[in-house]
Design an enzyme around this catalytic site. Structure first.
Site, PDB file in Angstrom:
ATOM      1  CD  GLU A 138      -2.937  -0.929  -0.024  1.00 15.33           C
ATOM      2  OE1 GLU A 138      -3.033   0.175  -0.592  1.00 15.33           O
ATOM      3  OE2 GLU A 138      -3.564  -1.935  -0.402  1.00 15.33           O
TER       4      GLU A 138
ATOM      5  CB  CYS B 163     -14.802   2.849 -13.097  1.00 16.61           C
ATOM      6  SG  CYS B 163     -15.830   4.323 -12.958  1.00 16.61           S
TER       7      CYS B 163
ATOM      8  CB  CYS C 201     -19.925   2.057 -19.329  1.00 15.98           C
ATOM      9  SG  CYS C 201     -19.274   3.633 -18.716  1.00 15.98           S
TER      10      CYS C 201
ATOM     11  CB  CYS D  43     -19.327  -1.214 -15.270  1.00 13.35           C
ATOM     12  SG  CYS D  43     -19.514  -0.687 -13.555  1.00 13.35           S
TER      13      CYS D  43
ATOM     14  CB  CYS E  49     -23.596   3.578 -12.761  1.00 11.49           C
ATOM     15  SG  CYS E  49     -22.491   4.977 -13.087  1.00 11.49           S
TER      16      CYS E  49
END
Length: 559
Positions: free
Chosen positions: A143, A299, A306, A309, A315
């Site tokens: 991270e 995205c 899309c 997705c 959305c």
């Protein structure tokens, strides 16, 4: 039903024809009261004031009495005030309607993630590690590396890091020089320093155990902020803590049609609230990684896919695109839907500002709003590659260490000084800096090779690159603390920044018999200056010593 909804409006009370807006009802009543008071005799006015004061005193006593019975904590008051501010700031249009919608979102996202997730080394290590502290360490390193850095770049760095320091104890016992050396090229070097400081704190003060919750991780470990703490706690320890990074911001802003600046405090708070609402308590780590994965691979900022997705049906940005396309086909003007939070009212602080209307060509990339960024400030430095060609053991170049704090803290670089873009005597200042590290030097051999432009997060730094070879000069054997002479091979493995590697490529490209500078480096050379006339070129060629044909002209020798 539709007429009632239109009258009520999506944002709460909507002004009706001839009606008094609710925000003005109180002021009109107070005005009427003042007019009535002004018409009364003075004695009546004084009596009115006494009654009003008595009434206020009674209210204060009631408040004090109730506060003694039910004490209110500062945290509860703060949470209540924040909730009131949020409820007044935007409409339910930007929320999830109910728990059923949240459940569907989680299921669709996790099902997609199980099928499509990328095979990444830190995921394999975390999934296969039984020891919680080692698992947390594996997540922690990944991270920190992934902050401001692309996945493709991090993979090799992460693999080398974990091979060299597989545990917190290994990292805690390493030197900062070793850490910087392995980190070189990743940028944002303070991340590496704080990562090692955190490892040492865990080993020396926390008994070798990483804190188990997002709250204690953020509180106890240096360099661990809200996002990193939530990621470690959810992935390594299974805590239902939501996370918000750049990818999650983009996903949430599109799913809930949030057009306001996501960097603002109010919008940021709302995004964190949404992330916490959406994280799956049964699979919090996978839930967070799935949201980040969706933003990174589907995205995306410029060209979202899309059609692939998993949450397209939920959305609101996609709904808006379909509605605008439908209206365009029927030659109808675009207008807010009945259920949509109309930005024209100016009451919702999560909608895009009225001065930024919907752009049909952008589609879902209308969200999120791109925050205005300040251009990096421009600075200039003069830097010199000082080399001893005949040093014992082979040619060596001089490197000096940067201060332990600030930009590129603790890294090694060629001697350099701050300069002005048009400073005529920058080579004199640079020569003084060189002499501070290596003693008296021949100024007439200082040559200008070109320039390198390197942009940090907030600084665009232009390096004027010089070189100086101590050919025939007495070899320098003693160097002060903070300086070292390295071979070329040692330079490539030293803890130096990317900017210094660019500078060295310019130097190598100007040396006889070596390759020219790398095309990756934005380098401009003195050859771009105005060339002398033909007669002057003949005289220059006569007095200039012969150079190999592949060596560029060094026509800016300092006088």
């Amino acid at each position: 039903m539709g007429a009632a909804r239109r009258a009520r409006g999506p944002i709460g009370w909507r002004r009706a024809v001839g009606a008094t807006p609710p925000e003005h009802v109180g002021s009109r009543a107070r005005e009427t009261e003042r007019e009535a008071i002004m018409k009364k005799p003075r004695t009546a006015v004084r009596s009115h004031h006494r009654k009003q004061a008595s009434h206020q005193e009674g209210k204060k006593k009631c408040v004090l009495s109730s506060s003694r019975v039910k004490p209110s904590t500062p945290n509860a008051d703060l949470a209540r005030r924040q909730k009131d501010v949020v409820l007044q700031a935007f409409s339910p249009y930007h929320l999830f309607r109910d728990t059923a919608e949240v459940t569907v979102f989680r299921e669709k996202l996790l099902s997609w993630y199980d099928r499509e997730k990328r095979d990444l080394p830190w995921r394999r290590r975390a999934e296969g590690e039984v020891d919680l502290d080692r698992r947390a360490y594996a997540v922690w390193v990944s991270e920190v590396m992934l902050q401001q850095t692309q996945v493709a770049t991090v993979i090799d760095y992460y693999t080398r890091w974990m091979q060299k320091w597989p545990t917190l104890q290994d990292l805690a016992s390493a030197s900062l020089e070793e850490v910087n050396q392995l980190w070189a090229g990743l940028g944002y070097y303070s991340r590496a320093r704080r990562l090692q400081e955190g490892a040492r704190k865990v080993v020396e003060e926390l008994g070798g155990h990483v804190p188990r919750t997002a709250e204690t991780l953020q509180q106890l470990l240096p360099g661990v902020g809200r996002y990193t703490a939530g990621a470690i706690a959810s992935i390594a320890f299974g805590q239902a803590a939501g996370v918000v990074d750049g990818n999650v911001v983009r996903v949430l802003c599109r799913v809930r049609a949030i057009g306001a600046d996501p960097s603002s405090t109010l919008v940021s708070q709302h995004l964190w609230s949404l992330a916490q609402q959406l994280v799956d308590p049964a699979r919090p780590g996978d839930s967070n990684q799935a949201a980040m994965e969706l933003g990174a691979t589907v995205c995306t900022p410029q060209h979202p896919r899309c059609s692939q997705c998993p949450v397209q049906s939920l959305c609101r940005a996609h709904w808006r695109v379909e509605r605008e396309q439908h209206l365009a086909l029927q030659n109808l003007p675009g207008s807010p839907d009945v259920e949509e939070c109309a930005p024209s009212t100016g009451q919702c602080q999560l909608c895009a500002p009225p001065m930024e209307p919907w752009d049909q060509t952008l589609g879902v990339t209308n969200f999120p709003r791109k925050a205005s960024r300040r251009p990096p400030r421009e600075e200039c430095s003069a830097v010199c590659v000082l080399e001893q060609p005949r040093a014992r053991g082979g040619p060596r170049i001089l490197l000096v260490q940067r201060p332990s704090s600030g930009l590129l803290a603790g890294l090694w670089e060629f001697p350099c000084v701050t300069a002005e873009p048009s400073r005529p005597c920058e080579h004199q200042a640079l020569l003084g800096e060189l002499q501070r590290w290596a003693g008296p030097l021949p100024a007439t051999h200082l040559q200008h090779l070109g320039q390198v432009v390197h942009t940090f997060s907030h600084i665009k730094l232009t390096y004027q690159v010089y070189s100086l070879a101590l050919d025939g000069h007495t070899p320098v054997t003693a160097t002060p603390p903070g300086a070292r002479w390295l071979t070329r091979e040692e330079f490539h493995t030293a803890a130096v920044s990317t900017a210094m590697k660019k500078v060295f490529r310019v130097y190598e490209g100007q040396q006889p018999g070596t390759r020219k500078g790398s095309k990756r480096s934005p380098v401009s050379t003195p050859s771009s200056r105005k060339r002398p006339g033909p007669g002057q070129q003949v005289l220059d060629n006569f007095f200039r010593p012969h150079l190999p044909t592949d060596a560029p002209h060094l026509n800016s020798t300092a006088q």
